[in-house]
Design a protein around this motif. Structure first.
Motif, PDB file in Angstrom:
ATOM      1  N   ILE A  64       0.857  -1.190   0.000  1.00 52.24           N
ATOM      2  CA  ILE A  64       0.000   0.000   0.000  1.00 52.24           C
ATOM      3  C   ILE A  64       0.893   1.241   0.000  1.00 52.24           C
ATOM      4  O   ILE A  64       1.780   1.375   0.839  1.00 52.24           O
ATOM      5  N   GLU A  65       0.628   2.144  -0.923  1.00 53.73           N
ATOM      6  CA  GLU A  65       1.381   3.398  -0.992  1.00 53.73           C
ATOM      7  C   GLU A  65       0.393   4.557  -0.926  1.00 53.73           C
ATOM      8  O   GLU A  65      -0.577   4.595  -1.687  1.00 53.73           O
ATOM      9  N   VAL A  66       0.634   5.491  -0.021  1.00 43.52           N
ATOM     10  CA  VAL A  66      -0.205   6.684   0.065  1.00 43.52           C
ATOM     11  C   VAL A  66       0.348   7.703  -0.918  1.00 43.52           C
ATOM     12  O   VAL A  66       1.498   8.105  -0.843  1.00 43.52           O
ATOM     13  N   MET A  67      -0.491   8.114  -1.856  1.00 45.84           N
ATOM     14  CA  MET A  67      -0.076   9.086  -2.866  1.00 45.84           C
ATOM     15  C   MET A  67      -0.428  10.505  -2.432  1.00 45.84           C
ATOM     16  O   MET A  67       0.308  11.438  -2.704  1.00 45.84           O
ATOM     17  N   ASP A  68      -1.586  10.656  -1.778  1.00 47.95           N
ATOM     18  CA  ASP A  68      -2.019  11.966  -1.288  1.00 47.95           C
ATOM     19  C   ASP A  68      -2.919  11.718  -0.079  1.00 47.95           C
ATOM     20  O   ASP A  68      -4.080  11.314  -0.241  1.00 47.95           O
ATOM     21  N   ASP A  69      -2.377  11.937   1.104  1.00 47.72           N
ATOM     22  CA  ASP A  69      -3.104  11.633   2.330  1.00 47.72           C
ATOM     23  C   ASP A  69      -4.388  12.454   2.441  1.00 47.72           C
ATOM     24  O   ASP A  69      -5.443  11.926   2.795  1.00 47.72           O
ATOM     25  N   ALA A  70      -4.316  13.736   2.138  1.00 46.10           N
ATOM     26  CA  ALA A  70      -5.493  14.603   2.271  1.00 46.10           C
ATOM     27  C   ALA A  70      -6.622  14.164   1.351  1.00 46.10           C
ATOM     28  O   ALA A  70      -7.797  14.204   1.719  1.00 46.10           O
ATOM     29  N   ALA A  71      -6.277  13.710   0.160  1.00 44.28           N
ATOM     30  CA  ALA A  71      -7.286  13.261  -0.806  1.00 44.28           C
ATOM     31  C   ALA A  71      -7.612  11.781  -0.652  1.00 44.28           C
ATOM     32  O   ALA A  71      -8.456  11.254  -1.360  1.00 44.28           O
ATOM     33  N   GLN A  72      -6.934  11.109   0.263  1.00 43.16           N
ATOM     34  CA  GLN A  72      -7.058   9.672   0.490  1.00 43.16           C
ATOM     35  C   GLN A  72      -6.777   8.874  -0.784  1.00 43.16           C
ATOM     36  O   GLN A  72      -7.431   7.875  -1.082  1.00 43.16           O
ATOM     37  N   ALA A  73      -5.771   9.311  -1.530  1.00 47.12           N
ATOM     38  CA  ALA A  73      -5.367   8.629  -2.763  1.00 47.12           C
ATOM     39  C   ALA A  73      -4.278   7.604  -2.436  1.00 47.12           C
ATOM     40  O   ALA A  73      -3.313   7.925  -1.744  1.00 47.12           O
ATOM     41  N   ILE A  74      -4.480   6.384  -2.935  1.00 44.69           N
ATOM     42  CA  ILE A  74      -3.534   5.305  -2.673  1.00 44.69           C
ATOM     43  C   ILE A  74      -3.194   4.562  -3.963  1.00 44.69           C
ATOM     44  O   ILE A  74      -3.889   4.689  -4.973  1.00 44.69           O
ATOM     45  N   ALA A  75      -2.132   3.783  -3.883  1.00 44.96           N
ATOM     46  CA  ALA A  75      -1.784   2.824  -4.937  1.00 44.96           C
ATOM     47  C   ALA A  75      -1.618   1.475  -4.239  1.00 44.96           C
ATOM     48  O   ALA A  75      -1.105   1.408  -3.119  1.00 44.96           O
ATOM     49  N   VAL A  76      -2.072   0.416  -4.906  1.00 43.55           N
ATOM     50  CA  VAL A  76      -1.945  -0.934  -4.359  1.00 43.55           C
ATOM     51  C   VAL A  76      -1.204  -1.785  -5.376  1.00 43.55           C
ATOM     52  O   VAL A  76      -1.578  -1.816  -6.556  1.00 43.55           O
ATOM     53  N   HIS A  77      -0.159  -2.450  -4.918  1.00 46.22           N
ATOM     54  CA  HIS A  77       0.636  -3.349  -5.746  1.00 46.22           C
ATOM     55  C   HIS A  77       0.431  -4.762  -5.214  1.00 46.22           C
ATOM     56  O   HIS A  77       0.397  -4.975  -4.002  1.00 46.22           O
ATOM     57  N   VAL A  78       0.292  -5.727  -6.136  1.00 39.44           N
ATOM     58  CA  VAL A  78       0.019  -7.101  -5.747  1.00 39.44           C
ATOM     59  C   VAL A  78       1.069  -8.036  -6.346  1.00 39.44           C
ATOM     60  O   VAL A  78       1.476  -7.864  -7.499  1.00 39.44           O
ATOM     61  N   CYS A  79       1.456  -9.015  -5.565  1.00 39.27           N
ATOM     62  CA  CYS A  79       2.409 -10.038  -5.997  1.00 39.27           C
ATOM     63  C   CYS A  79       1.940 -11.347  -5.360  1.00 39.27           C
ATOM     64  O   CYS A  79       1.432 -11.334  -4.234  1.00 39.27           O
ATOM     65  N   ALA A  80       2.090 -12.474  -6.059  1.00 41.57           N
ATOM     66  CA  ALA A  80       1.668 -13.758  -5.487  1.00 41.57           C
ATOM     67  C   ALA A  80       2.614 -14.866  -5.942  1.00 41.57           C
ATOM     68  O   ALA A  80       3.192 -14.800  -7.026  1.00 41.57           O
ATOM     69  N   TRP A  81       2.744 -15.872  -5.079  1.00 42.17           N
ATOM     70  CA  TRP A  81       3.600 -17.016  -5.414  1.00 42.17           C
ATOM     71  C   TRP A  81       3.128 -18.256  -4.672  1.00 42.17           C
ATOM     72  O   TRP A  81       2.466 -18.178  -3.652  1.00 42.17           O
ATOM     73  N   ARG A  82       3.484 -19.416  -5.244  1.00 37.86           N
ATOM     74  CA  ARG A  82       3.228 -20.676  -4.564  1.00 37.86           C
ATOM     75  C   ARG A  82       4.266 -20.826  -3.463  1.00 37.86           C
ATOM     76  O   ARG A  82       5.433 -20.519  -3.655  1.00 37.86           O
ATOM     77  N   GLY A  83       3.825 -21.289  -2.317  1.00 35.53           N
ATOM     78  CA  GLY A  83       4.739 -21.511  -1.208  1.00 35.53           C
ATOM     79  C   GLY A  83       4.501 -20.537  -0.063  1.00 35.53           C
ATOM     80  O   GLY A  83       3.590 -19.712  -0.099  1.00 35.53           O
ATOM     81  N   ALA A  84       5.354 -20.665   0.934  1.00 42.20           N
ATOM     82  CA  ALA A  84       5.252 -19.855   2.149  1.00 42.20           C
ATOM     83  C   ALA A  84       5.788 -18.444   1.926  1.00 42.20           C
ATOM     84  O   ALA A  84       6.443 -18.168   0.921  1.00 42.20           O
ATOM     85  N   ILE A  85       5.546 -17.584   2.898  1.00 43.09           N
ATOM     86  CA  ILE A  85       6.014 -16.193   2.836  1.00 43.09           C
ATOM     87  C   ILE A  85       7.523 -16.148   2.607  1.00 43.09           C
ATOM     88  O   ILE A  85       8.020 -15.355   1.817  1.00 43.09           O
ATOM     89  N   SER A  86       8.239 -17.034   3.272  1.00 41.48           N
ATOM     90  CA  SER A  86       9.705 -17.043   3.189  1.00 41.48           C
ATOM     91  C   SER A  86      10.229 -17.548   1.844  1.00 41.48           C
ATOM     92  O   SER A  86      11.417 -17.434   1.576  1.00 41.48           O
ATOM     93  N   GLU A  87       9.355 -18.083   0.999  1.00 37.98           N
ATOM     94  CA  GLU A  87       9.775 -18.656  -0.279  1.00 37.98           C
ATOM     95  C   GLU A  87       9.516 -17.735  -1.469  1.00 37.98           C
ATOM     96  O   GLU A  87       9.412 -18.192  -2.599  1.00 37.98           O
ATOM     97  N   ARG A  88       9.438 -16.453  -1.203  1.00 40.51           N
ATOM     98  CA  ARG A  88       9.149 -15.490  -2.272  1.00 40.51           C
ATOM     99  C   ARG A  88      10.212 -15.573  -3.365  1.00 40.51           C
ATOM    100  O   ARG A  88      11.403 -15.387  -3.096  1.00 40.51           O
ATOM    101  N   PRO A  89       9.795 -15.847  -4.607  1.00 42.09           N
ATOM    102  CA  PRO A  89      10.780 -15.929  -5.690  1.00 42.09           C
ATOM    103  C   PRO A  89      11.309 -14.544  -6.077  1.00 42.09           C
ATOM    104  O   PRO A  89      10.606 -13.541  -5.947  1.00 42.09           O
TER     105      PRO A  89
END
Length: 141
Positions: A64-89
């Motif tokens: 989650i990235e706040v682009m403009d707090d006053a305007a409540q503008a955000i950006a959301v980036h998504v990434c996914a992988w098979r396996g556990a959190i520690s196995e991020r490729p």
């Protein structure tokens, strides 16, 4: 008063559980965590469930990235992988899935789509395929 990142992450935590509880035959039990606790990333980890086509589990990460707090503008980036959190490729590509004013319904819809797309891909991949998933269809226009 919680900041904007806190509000988005709190929503993701609730909505990920709602999606899973609405379809327990498709989604194995999951945990949702902000790791580390003071960062702008939330991770959804689905447990290993060979009977549900997830022999190594599945992890979905939202930044989650706040682009403009006053305007409540955000950006959301998504990434996914098979396996556990520690196995991020290393080749796990972050997709810019949302950019705009924080509207809970929009983030809920994005999260639900991401969960179903990632689950479908993880279940249909061969064991020898790379663990990183392609979520490019979530990319914001």
């Amino acid at each position: 008063m919680p900041d904007l990142v806190d509000a988005v992450i709190d929503l993701v935590k609730v909505e990920a559980r709602r999606v899973r509880n609405g379809n327990t035959t498709a989604f194995p039990p999951l945990t949702v965590a902000r790791t580390p606790p003071d960062c702008n990333t939330v991770t959804i980890a689905l447990r290993r469930a060979p009977g549900q086509g997830l022999p190594t589990g599945l992890t979905i990460e939202l930044g989650i990235e706040v682009m403009d707090d006053a305007a409540q503008a955000i950006a959301v980036h998504v990434c996914a992988w098979r396996g556990a959190i520690s196995e991020r490729p290393l080749d796990c590509e972050k997709i810019g899935a949302f950019k705009g004013v924080f509207i809970p319904a929009a983030i809920s819809g994005l999260l639900e789509n991401a969960m179903y797309i990632a689950l479908d891909q993880a279940q249909s991949m061969a064991e020898t395929d790379s663990n990183g998933l392609n979520l490019s269809e979530l990319e914001a226009a």
